[in-house]
Design a protein around this motif. Sequence first.
Motif, PDB file in Angstrom:
ATOM      1  N   PHE A   1       2.553   3.289  -7.559  1.00 38.12           N
ATOM      2  CA  PHE A   1       1.146   3.599  -7.279  1.00 38.12           C
ATOM      3  C   PHE A   1       0.768   3.154  -5.870  1.00 38.12           C
ATOM      4  N   ILE A   2       1.175   1.960  -5.498  1.00 37.39           N
ATOM      5  CA  ILE A   2       0.854   1.443  -4.159  1.00 37.39           C
ATOM      6  C   ILE A   2       1.506   2.321  -3.091  1.00 37.39           C
ATOM      7  N   PHE A   3       2.772   2.670  -3.305  1.00 35.85           N
ATOM      8  CA  PHE A   3       3.479   3.504  -2.334  1.00 35.85           C
ATOM      9  C   PHE A   3       2.783   4.855  -2.174  1.00 35.85           C
ATOM     10  N   LEU A   4       2.476   5.515  -3.284  1.00 35.60           N
ATOM     11  CA  LEU A   4       1.848   6.841  -3.226  1.00 35.60           C
ATOM     12  C   LEU A   4       0.428   6.781  -2.645  1.00 35.60           C
ATOM     13  N   THR A   5      -0.291   5.729  -2.990  1.00 33.54           N
ATOM     14  CA  THR A   5      -1.653   5.574  -2.463  1.00 33.54           C
ATOM     15  C   THR A   5      -1.626   5.340  -0.963  1.00 33.54           C
TER      16      THR A   5
ATOM     17  N   LEU B   1      -9.685   5.825  -5.158  1.00 31.48           N
ATOM     18  CA  LEU B   1      -8.225   5.724  -5.046  1.00 31.48           C
ATOM     19  C   LEU B   1      -7.552   5.513  -6.403  1.00 31.48           C
ATOM     20  N   ILE B   2      -8.176   4.742  -7.261  1.00 27.46           N
ATOM     21  CA  ILE B   2      -7.520   4.401  -8.533  1.00 27.46           C
ATOM     22  C   ILE B   2      -7.446   5.598  -9.478  1.00 27.46           C
ATOM     23  N   GLN B   3      -8.177   6.639  -9.202  1.00 28.09           N
ATOM     24  CA  GLN B   3      -8.184   7.815 -10.076  1.00 28.09           C
ATOM     25  C   GLN B   3      -7.189   8.882  -9.631  1.00 28.09           C
ATOM     26  N   ARG B   4      -6.504   8.659  -8.545  1.00 29.55           N
ATOM     27  CA  ARG B   4      -5.705   9.721  -7.932  1.00 29.55           C
ATOM     28  C   ARG B   4      -4.402  10.060  -8.650  1.00 29.55           C
ATOM     29  N   PHE B   5      -3.693   9.092  -9.155  1.00 35.22           N
ATOM     30  CA  PHE B   5      -2.331   9.350  -9.612  1.00 35.22           C
ATOM     31  C   PHE B   5      -2.185   9.120 -11.110  1.00 35.22           C
ATOM     32  N   ASP B   6      -1.042   9.549 -11.612  1.00 37.07           N
ATOM     33  CA  ASP B   6      -0.721   9.467 -13.028  1.00 37.07           C
ATOM     34  C   ASP B   6      -0.757   8.014 -13.500  1.00 37.07           C
TER      35      ASP B   6
ATOM     36  N   ALA C   1      -0.677   8.574   0.764  1.00 36.74           N
ATOM     37  CA  ALA C   1      -1.786   9.533   0.779  1.00 36.74           C
ATOM     38  C   ALA C   1      -2.843   9.141   1.811  1.00 36.74           C
ATOM     39  N   ILE C   2      -3.141   7.852   1.898  1.00 36.64           N
ATOM     40  CA  ILE C   2      -4.123   7.366   2.878  1.00 36.64           C
ATOM     41  C   ILE C   2      -3.634   7.668   4.294  1.00 36.64           C
ATOM     42  N   ASN C   3      -2.382   7.322   4.570  1.00 43.22           N
ATOM     43  CA  ASN C   3      -1.845   7.534   5.916  1.00 43.22           C
ATOM     44  C   ASN C   3      -1.734   9.014   6.269  1.00 43.22           C
TER      45      ASN C   3
ATOM     46  N   ALA D   1      -7.684  -2.236   6.144  1.00 41.89           N
ATOM     47  CA  ALA D   1      -8.149  -3.251   5.198  1.00 41.89           C
ATOM     48  C   ALA D   1      -7.877  -2.828   3.755  1.00 41.89           C
ATOM     49  N   VAL D   2      -8.041  -1.552   3.449  1.00 38.32           N
ATOM     50  CA  VAL D   2      -7.763  -1.075   2.089  1.00 38.32           C
ATOM     51  C   VAL D   2      -6.267  -1.200   1.794  1.00 38.32           C
ATOM     52  N   ILE D   3      -5.439  -0.811   2.745  1.00 37.26           N
ATOM     53  CA  ILE D   3      -3.994  -0.924   2.535  1.00 37.26           C
ATOM     54  C   ILE D   3      -3.598  -2.388   2.382  1.00 37.26           C
ATOM     55  N   GLU D   4      -4.183  -3.235   3.196  1.00 37.18           N
ATOM     56  CA  GLU D   4      -3.893  -4.673   3.088  1.00 37.18           C
ATOM     57  C   GLU D   4      -4.359  -5.218   1.739  1.00 37.18           C
ATOM     58  N   LEU D   5      -5.514  -4.757   1.266  1.00 38.22           N
ATOM     59  CA  LEU D   5      -6.029  -5.198  -0.030  1.00 38.22           C
ATOM     60  C   LEU D   5      -5.104  -4.755  -1.164  1.00 38.22           C
ATOM     61  N   LEU D   6      -4.553  -3.561  -1.049  1.00 35.94           N
ATOM     62  CA  LEU D   6      -3.577  -3.108  -2.045  1.00 35.94           C
ATOM     63  C   LEU D   6      -2.394  -4.077  -2.121  1.00 35.94           C
TER      64      LEU D   6
END
Length: 170
Positions: A83-87, A70-75, A90-92, A119-124
Amino acid sequence: MTSFSGYLPYAFALIIAIPFLVLLRQFVFTYIKLKEQEIRLLSVKSNSENKTQSYERMTLFMERLKPSNLIQRFDKGLAIHEFIFLTEKAINEEFDYNASQQLYITKNSWKNIVESKNAVIELLHRTYEGINGNASLDEFKTIFLMNYMEGEDYISMTIEDLRKEILIIA
């Protein structure tokens, strides 16, 4: 006797024809039964292929869900909240795209996939809440990875469960 002798060739033909008709009838019923089995086997094979593809797609989704990917996906020039919003978006979106795969996956596996995604979204969000406001995106990503590694590796456990189930199916 003359009247009976006129029917003798017909009686003889009938005696010979009856076994052939019985054998022909058995052949036709056996052929129909074999064709029905073939159709059932093809439908089971097709269903098995659908299940296999579903497990492959959901394994790929789980791989993409790993924080290291996930951390490699965006600019790198994004703000943390962007970053959190876009990640999360993308996940959803990918999850929604793969939602139909739940038809072919066991309820337990689907539940694990949904829980891993959440859980990943919550961790973000927890990581964002845990840092102070002046951290850079690289620092956020590092803390996000460290928080994931400190906790339970639920994504790898879900992938392993999917792997076990596909071995049972295949």
